[in-house]
Design an enzyme around this catalytic site. Structure first.
Site, short mmCIF file in Angstrom:
data_model
loop_
_atom_site.label_atom_id
_atom_site.label_comp_id
_atom_site.label_asym_id
_atom_site.label_seq_id
_atom_site.Cartn_x
_atom_site.Cartn_y
_atom_site.Cartn_z
N GLN A 54 -11.21 0.40 1.38
CA GLN A 54 -11.77 -0.47 0.34
C GLN A 54 -10.69 -1.21 -0.44
O GLN A 54 -10.89 -2.34 -0.88
CB GLN A 54 -12.67 0.33 -0.62
CG GLN A 54 -11.98 1.39 -1.45
CD GLN A 54 -11.94 2.75 -0.77
OE1 GLN A 54 -12.05 2.85 0.45
NE2 GLN A 54 -11.81 3.81 -1.56
N HIS A 80 12.66 6.18 15.97
CA HIS A 80 13.98 6.64 15.55
C HIS A 80 14.75 7.15 16.77
O HIS A 80 14.21 7.95 17.54
CB HIS A 80 13.88 7.79 14.54
CG HIS A 80 13.00 7.50 13.36
ND1 HIS A 80 11.72 8.00 13.24
CD2 HIS A 80 13.25 6.77 12.24
CE1 HIS A 80 11.20 7.59 12.10
NE2 HIS A 80 12.10 6.84 11.47
N SER A 115 4.71 9.18 13.67
CA SER A 115 6.17 9.08 13.68
C SER A 115 6.75 9.68 14.96
O SER A 115 6.10 10.49 15.64
CB SER A 115 6.75 9.81 12.46
OG SER A 115 8.12 9.56 12.35
N ASN A 141 -3.58 6.10 6.02
CA ASN A 141 -4.26 6.93 7.02
C ASN A 141 -4.98 6.06 8.05
O ASN A 141 -4.83 4.84 8.07
CB ASN A 141 -5.23 7.90 6.32
CG ASN A 141 -6.34 7.17 5.56
OD1 ASN A 141 -6.62 6.00 5.80
ND2 ASN A 141 -6.96 7.88 4.63
N HIS A 153 5.85 15.36 9.80
CA HIS A 153 5.05 14.25 9.31
C HIS A 153 3.58 14.40 9.66
O HIS A 153 2.70 14.15 8.84
CB HIS A 153 5.54 12.92 9.91
CG HIS A 153 6.60 12.26 9.10
ND1 HIS A 153 6.40 11.79 7.83
CD2 HIS A 153 7.90 11.97 9.39
CE1 HIS A 153 7.51 11.24 7.36
NE2 HIS A 153 8.44 11.34 8.29
N HIS A 192 -4.59 -39.57 19.61
CA HIS A 192 -3.17 -39.35 19.34
C HIS A 192 -2.39 -40.64 19.64
O HIS A 192 -1.54 -41.06 18.85
CB HIS A 192 -2.62 -38.22 20.23
CG HIS A 192 -2.91 -36.85 19.73
ND1 HIS A 192 -4.20 -36.37 19.58
CD2 HIS A 192 -2.08 -35.83 19.36
CE1 HIS A 192 -4.14 -35.12 19.14
NE2 HIS A 192 -2.87 -34.77 19.00
N GLN A 200 10.91 15.07 11.78
CA GLN A 200 9.84 14.14 12.14
C GLN A 200 8.55 14.86 12.50
O GLN A 200 7.46 14.38 12.22
CB GLN A 200 10.29 13.25 13.30
CG GLN A 200 11.38 12.28 12.93
CD GLN A 200 11.05 11.49 11.68
OE1 GLN A 200 10.12 10.69 11.66
NE2 GLN A 200 11.80 11.71 10.61
N TYR A 247 0.85 -1.18 0.00
CA TYR A 247 0.00 0.00 0.00
C TYR A 247 0.89 1.24 0.00
O TYR A 247 1.78 1.38 0.85
CB TYR A 247 -0.92 0.03 1.22
CG TYR A 247 -1.96 1.14 1.13
CD1 TYR A 247 -3.24 0.87 0.67
CD2 TYR A 247 -1.64 2.46 1.45
CE1 TYR A 247 -4.18 1.88 0.55
CE2 TYR A 247 -2.56 3.47 1.32
CZ TYR A 247 -3.84 3.18 0.87
OH TYR A 247 -4.76 4.19 0.73
N GLU A 307 -2.09 -36.30 28.53
CA GLU A 307 -2.91 -35.21 28.01
C GLU A 307 -4.34 -35.66 27.70
O GLU A 307 -5.18 -34.84 27.33
CB GLU A 307 -2.26 -34.62 26.75
CG GLU A 307 -0.92 -33.93 27.06
CD GLU A 307 -0.36 -33.16 25.87
OE1 GLU A 307 -0.92 -33.30 24.76
OE2 GLU A 307 0.60 -32.42 26.06
#
Length: 432
Positions: free
Chosen positions: A188, A325, A234, A211, A259, A417, A256, A126, A412
């Protein structure tokens, strides 16, 4: 910038930072749920409806292939192409070291155990479009996937206001090796690649920033598909002493803050003089920024300078904050690297500013935020592979080990098993 004289005085500020700076609005959750459900059952029709609703128009051409990307590349600014190609080389060299091989154990008994590594079949990257188009994001998300040998990498990105693909993003897609681009964005788009539609293929994983609606769609659809992480605003944390250049520190903090209004920019220092110098430098540089409105809100709300007792206290607090950072502007900064436990990316020295990692050095800029560096890692090759175990046993060795397996199964209470072992042992005994 607000200066706090000691950690005690900064308690309320730190609480605001450590408790997280973003939470999903209930209205966003409800909207995304409706979009996801609609796309799941109505496919292309729903994707078109929401794209027209949120982006004003649906692109005339939905799918852009390698030829389209090549055409954009051929027309692109030579300087941009050169920069992206050099960045690709650095990113590739850094990430190729992360590639792992499977292994196999062969025992004298004839037993074979192993682990096989497989790249994912199809991944979607994306990439935000609209006002903020980031070619660097294409490189950072695609190149590790290529190294991991993902079979197909598609890009989902919103169309421009003219209903076309962003040329810079197409250019980066060509350089990085993206196979196809689908001009859809928002929740979407994430839902479309999660479920698959008549036009959009289903993927195994979605990576890349977006977003609040994109982030919520990724959170909601995790389990249907895999995701990289839920990235928050950020953040940058700088550790500096008296010898560091205050203008450099201020510039990096603002890099930063620009942003997002919720971005955090924090300085830890053991010098009140340095704190005052940086505060003045921030004020001066803010006035010259084209993104001053965003920066001012970020600095006023989530920006701060904390004067610590000494470097040891600075390091301890840095580990507690676990920043996305971390810049270490101290004398001989490499000596402190072993003391850092929690950080997404560490930048050492005055000539290693954070934007170096964002664009060019080769390390990845998709990093854990909001303190998740305590347990999470930067995006890398491992995010695009899966590991598969395999086992081969001989009849003789299964007979030898059957007692141990049956004993655990008994404890168990999983009797089927046990029976899966017993039936083979009984058959083997009859054959003797």
């Amino acid at each position: 910038m607000k200066i706090y004289n000691g950690i005690k005085e900064a308690q309320e500020f730190l609480k605001k930072i450590l408790s997280g700076r973003s939470s999903t609005d209930e209205g966003i959750i409800g909207t995304v749920r409706s979009i996801v459900d609609d796309v799941k059952f109505s496919g292309d029709e729903a994707v078109r409806k929401y794209t027209e609703k949120f982006d004003a128009r649906f692109p005339e051409k939905l799918i852009w292939d390698r030829n389209d990307m090549k055409a954009a590349y051929d027309k692109a600014d030579k300087g941009l192409k050169t920069a992206l190609e050099r960045a690709k080389e650095n990113i590739w060299q850094y990430h190729i070291k992360q590639k792992t091989e499977g292994y196999e154990i062969r025992k004298d008994s004839g037993v074979v155990l192993g682990q096989a590594i497989r790249g994912l079949s199809r991944v979607a990257v994306y990439v935000p479009g609209g006002k903020a188009a980031y070619p660097s994001t294409v490189l950072m998300n695609t190149i590790p996937a290529k190294i991991a040998e993902v079979e197909e990498i598609i890009m989902i990105t919103p169309a421009t206001s003219e209903g076309k693909a962003n040329e810079d993003i197409l250019t980066a897609g060509y350089i990085a090796g993206v196979d196809k681009v689908y001009l859809i964005g928002g929740a979407q788009a994430v839902a479309a690649v999660a479920f698959g539609t008549e036009s959009v293929p289903k993927v195994d994983k979605v990576v890349g920033p977006g977003n609040a609606f994109v982030a919520e769609a990724k959170r909601m659809l995790y389990g249907v598909i895999d995701i990289d992480m839920i990235a928050g605003p950020s953040e940058i944390l700088v550790l500096a002493d008296d010898n560091a250049n205050p203008d450099y520190i201020a510039a990096d903090l603002l890099s930063q803050a620009e942003h997002d209004a919720n971005a955090a920019a924090i300085l830890l220092t053991d010098s009140i003089e340095q704190a005052n110098n940086v505060s003045r430098a921030v004020k001066k540089q803010m006035g010259t920024s084209e993104r001053n409105t965003i920066i001012e809100e970020s600095i006023n709300t989530f920006g701060g300078i904390i004067v610590c007792e000494d470097i040891a206290e600075m390091l301890d607090l840095a580990n507690e904050i676990a920043p996305e950072h971390l810049e270490i502007m101290l004398d001989n900064p490499i000596q402190y690297l072993d003391r850092i436990k929690n950080a997404g990316a560490v930048f050492l020295g005055e000539y290693s500013p954070e934007p170096l990692g964002d664009y060019f050095s080769g390390t990845n800029h998709v990093l854990p935020t909001g303190g998740t560096a305590r347990f999470a890692s930067p995006l890398g090759v491992d995010d695009f592979i899966k590991k598969m175990e395999y086992t081969y046993y001989t009849k003789e060795q299964l007979e030898k080990d059957s007692f141990y397996i049956e004993s655990i199964a008994d404890k168990e209470g999983l009797f089927a098993h046990k029976a899966a072992i017993t039936i083979r042992k009984a058959q083997a005994e009859q054959e003797v």
